[in-house]
Scaffold this motif. Structure first.
Motif, PDB file in Angstrom:
ATOM      1  N   MET A   1       0.821  -1.211   0.000  1.00 24.16           N
ATOM      2  CA  MET A   1       0.000   0.000   0.000  1.00 24.16           C
ATOM      3  C   MET A   1       0.856   1.262   0.000  1.00 24.16           C
ATOM      4  O   MET A   1       0.441   2.294  -0.533  1.00 24.16           O
ATOM      5  CB  MET A   1      -0.974  -0.003   1.182  1.00 24.16           C
ATOM      6  N   ALA A   2       2.046   1.193   0.569  1.00 23.21           N
ATOM      7  CA  ALA A   2       2.947   2.342   0.502  1.00 23.21           C
ATOM      8  C   ALA A   2       3.295   2.648  -0.950  1.00 23.21           C
ATOM      9  O   ALA A   2       3.257   3.805  -1.391  1.00 23.21           O
ATOM     10  CB  ALA A   2       4.209   2.082   1.323  1.00 23.21           C
ATOM     11  N   VAL A   3       3.593   1.604  -1.715  1.00 18.17           N
ATOM     12  CA  VAL A   3       3.927   1.789  -3.131  1.00 18.17           C
ATOM     13  C   VAL A   3       2.699   2.251  -3.915  1.00 18.17           C
ATOM     14  O   VAL A   3       2.782   3.177  -4.739  1.00 18.17           O
ATOM     15  CB  VAL A   3       4.525   0.489  -3.725  1.00 18.17           C
ATOM     16  N   VAL A   4       1.555   1.628  -3.669  1.00 14.06           N
ATOM     17  CA  VAL A   4       0.315   2.024  -4.364  1.00 14.06           C
ATOM     18  C   VAL A   4      -0.014   3.482  -4.060  1.00 14.06           C
ATOM     19  O   VAL A   4      -0.347   4.261  -4.967  1.00 14.06           O
ATOM     20  CB  VAL A   4      -0.858   1.100  -3.962  1.00 14.06           C
ATOM     21  N   THR A   5       0.077   3.868  -2.796  1.00 12.33           N
ATOM     22  CA  THR A   5      -0.227   5.247  -2.403  1.00 12.33           C
ATOM     23  C   THR A   5       0.761   6.221  -3.042  1.00 12.33           C
ATOM     24  O   THR A   5       0.368   7.299  -3.505  1.00 12.33           O
ATOM     25  CB  THR A   5      -0.209   5.382  -0.867  1.00 12.33           C
ATOM     26  N   LEU A   6       2.009   5.844  -3.098  1.00 12.20           N
ATOM     27  CA  LEU A   6       3.039   6.676  -3.725  1.00 12.20           C
ATOM     28  C   LEU A   6       2.741   6.897  -5.201  1.00 12.20           C
ATOM     29  O   LEU A   6       2.735   8.041  -5.683  1.00 12.20           O
ATOM     30  CB  LEU A   6       4.405   6.012  -3.550  1.00 12.20           C
TER      31      LEU A   6
ATOM     32  N   ALA B   1      -0.585  23.846  -7.693  1.00  9.20           N
ATOM     33  CA  ALA B   1       0.340  22.828  -8.214  1.00  9.20           C
ATOM     34  C   ALA B   1       1.488  22.607  -7.229  1.00  9.20           C
ATOM     35  O   ALA B   1       1.930  21.479  -7.023  1.00  9.20           O
ATOM     36  CB  ALA B   1       0.879  23.244  -9.577  1.00  9.20           C
ATOM     37  N   GLY B   2       1.933  23.679  -6.591  1.00  6.31           N
ATOM     38  CA  GLY B   2       2.983  23.557  -5.586  1.00  6.31           C
ATOM     39  C   GLY B   2       2.508  22.773  -4.379  1.00  6.31           C
ATOM     40  O   GLY B   2       3.247  21.940  -3.831  1.00  6.31           O
ATOM     41  N   LEU B   3       1.272  23.002  -3.961  1.00  3.91           N
ATOM     42  CA  LEU B   3       0.700  22.247  -2.850  1.00  3.91           C
ATOM     43  C   LEU B   3       0.565  20.779  -3.219  1.00  3.91           C
ATOM     44  O   LEU B   3       0.883  19.899  -2.419  1.00  3.91           O
ATOM     45  CB  LEU B   3      -0.663  22.826  -2.449  1.00  3.91           C
ATOM     46  N   ARG B   4       0.107  20.515  -4.447  1.00  4.20           N
ATOM     47  CA  ARG B   4      -0.033  19.132  -4.917  1.00  4.20           C
ATOM     48  C   ARG B   4       1.326  18.438  -4.895  1.00  4.20           C
ATOM     49  O   ARG B   4       1.449  17.305  -4.428  1.00  4.20           O
ATOM     50  CB  ARG B   4      -0.630  19.108  -6.326  1.00  4.20           C
ATOM     51  N   THR B   5       2.354  19.110  -5.360  1.00  3.51           N
ATOM     52  CA  THR B   5       3.700  18.538  -5.355  1.00  3.51           C
ATOM     53  C   THR B   5       4.199  18.330  -3.925  1.00  3.51           C
ATOM     54  O   THR B   5       4.769  17.286  -3.600  1.00  3.51           O
ATOM     55  CB  THR B   5       4.676  19.438  -6.132  1.00  3.51           C
ATOM     56  N   GLY B   6       3.958  19.304  -3.072  1.00  5.00           N
ATOM     57  CA  GLY B   6       4.372  19.183  -1.677  1.00  5.00           C
ATOM     58  C   GLY B   6       3.711  18.001  -0.982  1.00  5.00           C
ATOM     59  O   GLY B   6       4.366  17.264  -0.235  1.00  5.00           O
ATOM     60  N   LEU B   7       2.416  17.810  -1.240  1.00  2.53           N
ATOM     61  CA  LEU B   7       1.711  16.673  -0.649  1.00  2.53           C
ATOM     62  C   LEU B   7       2.253  15.354  -1.194  1.00  2.53           C
ATOM     63  O   LEU B   7       2.393  14.378  -0.450  1.00  2.53           O
ATOM     64  CB  LEU B   7       0.207  16.789  -0.913  1.00  2.53           C
ATOM     65  N   SER B   8       2.587  15.332  -2.466  1.00  2.00           N
ATOM     66  CA  SER B   8       3.153  14.112  -3.057  1.00  2.00           C
ATOM     67  C   SER B   8       4.524  13.807  -2.462  1.00  2.00           C
ATOM     68  O   SER B   8       4.877  12.637  -2.255  1.00  2.00           O
ATOM     69  CB  SER B   8       3.241  14.245  -4.575  1.00  2.00           C
ATOM     70  N   VAL B   9       5.289  14.833  -2.156  1.00  2.00           N
ATOM     71  CA  VAL B   9       6.587  14.645  -1.504  1.00  2.00           C
ATOM     72  C   VAL B   9       6.375  14.077  -0.099  1.00  2.00           C
ATOM     73  O   VAL B   9       7.112  13.171   0.333  1.00  2.00           O
ATOM     74  CB  VAL B   9       7.394  15.964  -1.465  1.00  2.00           C
ATOM     75  N   LEU B  10       5.354  14.571   0.617  1.00  2.00           N
ATOM     76  CA  LEU B  10       5.042  14.019   1.941  1.00  2.00           C
ATOM     77  C   LEU B  10       4.666  12.541   1.850  1.00  2.00           C
ATOM     78  O   LEU B  10       5.093  11.732   2.686  1.00  2.00           O
ATOM     79  CB  LEU B  10       3.901  14.798   2.587  1.00  2.00           C
TER      80      LEU B  10
ATOM     81  N   THR C   1       5.660  10.494  -0.433  1.00  2.00           N
ATOM     82  CA  THR C   1       6.911   9.795  -0.755  1.00  2.00           C
ATOM     83  C   THR C   1       7.718   9.530   0.517  1.00  2.00           C
ATOM     84  O   THR C   1       8.215   8.414   0.727  1.00  2.00           O
ATOM     85  CB  THR C   1       7.740  10.607  -1.764  1.00  2.00           C
ATOM     86  N   ALA C   2       7.835  10.539   1.360  1.00  2.00           N
ATOM     87  CA  ALA C   2       8.582  10.374   2.613  1.00  2.00           C
ATOM     88  C   ALA C   2       7.901   9.335   3.509  1.00  2.00           C
ATOM     89  O   ALA C   2       8.568   8.442   4.059  1.00  2.00           O
ATOM     90  CB  ALA C   2       8.696  11.713   3.330  1.00  2.00           C
ATOM     91  N   ALA C   3       6.591   9.441   3.648  1.00  2.00           N
ATOM     92  CA  ALA C   3       5.864   8.486   4.488  1.00  2.00           C
ATOM     93  C   ALA C   3       5.998   7.066   3.939  1.00  2.00           C
ATOM     94  O   ALA C   3       6.205   6.111   4.691  1.00  2.00           O
ATOM     95  CB  ALA C   3       4.385   8.884   4.593  1.00  2.00           C
ATOM     96  N   ALA C   4       5.878   6.922   2.636  1.00  2.00           N
ATOM     97  CA  ALA C   4       5.988   5.597   2.011  1.00  2.00           C
ATOM     98  C   ALA C   4       7.377   5.006   2.227  1.00  2.00           C
ATOM     99  O   ALA C   4       7.514   3.809   2.520  1.00  2.00           O
ATOM    100  CB  ALA C   4       5.664   5.683   0.521  1.00  2.00           C
TER     101      ALA C   4
END
Length: 157
Positions: free
Chosen positions: A25-30, A115-124, A126-129
């Motif tokens: 699920m970490a990979v799927v969520t990422l 778009a910056g917020l979307r990228t920031g959330l995706s980075v979060l 990534t870190a969590a995953a």
């Protein structure tokens, strides 16, 4: 409640699901966080699956503590200590998935700030995953070593 089911330790039944499904699920969520899904409902499915795996992680932790008490409280101490934060780590993955999905549901528009917020959330995500995968491997390895290490070292091929 978390001790046994049908005469078997709950931990032995649940832990295998966590070891497989939590990193999956970490990979799927990422992947989901970085790609725009074709259907908005996909995000809620990812969130729901992360919720189920987070609950399984909690059950694995609690059942492991029950098993440890049953075995006299001295079994697999290192494993137990490593496993303690795993439900919180799984919860962090769940939280980041919820944040991404809420952002998407509210409509993230075309603005640069969004778009910056979307990228920031995706980075979060990534870190969590990454933490989820690394910590799950560490906990799983220490558990396998606690159960099988001495048996394998005392046998020959």
């Amino acid at each position: 409640m978390f001790d046994t089911i049908f005469g078997l330790p709950v931990h032995a039944l649940v832990v295998h699901g966590v070891v497989v499904l939590l990193p999956l699920m970490a990979v799927v969520t990422l992947v989901w966080a970085w790609r725009r899904p074709a259907r908005p409902a996909t995000g809620w499915l990812v969130v729901a699956a992360d919720l189920v795996v987070t609950a399984m992680t909690f059950v694995a932790k609690e059942s492991g503590e029950a098993l440890q008490r049953r075995l006299g409280g001295r079994a697999a101490l290192e494993h137990g200590e490593l496993a303690d934060p795993l439900p919180l780590i799984a919860g962090a993955l769940l939280l980041t998935a919820v944040l991404v999905q809420v952002h998407r549901t509210r409509g993230d528009g075309a603005g640069g700030r969004s778009a910056g917020l979307r990228t920031g959330l995706s980075v979060l995500v990534t870190a969590a995953a990454a933490v989820v995968v690394v910590w799950t491997v560490r906990v799983g390895h220490s558990g396998a070593e606690a159960v099988w290490g001495e048996i394998v070292s005392n046998t020959s091929q």
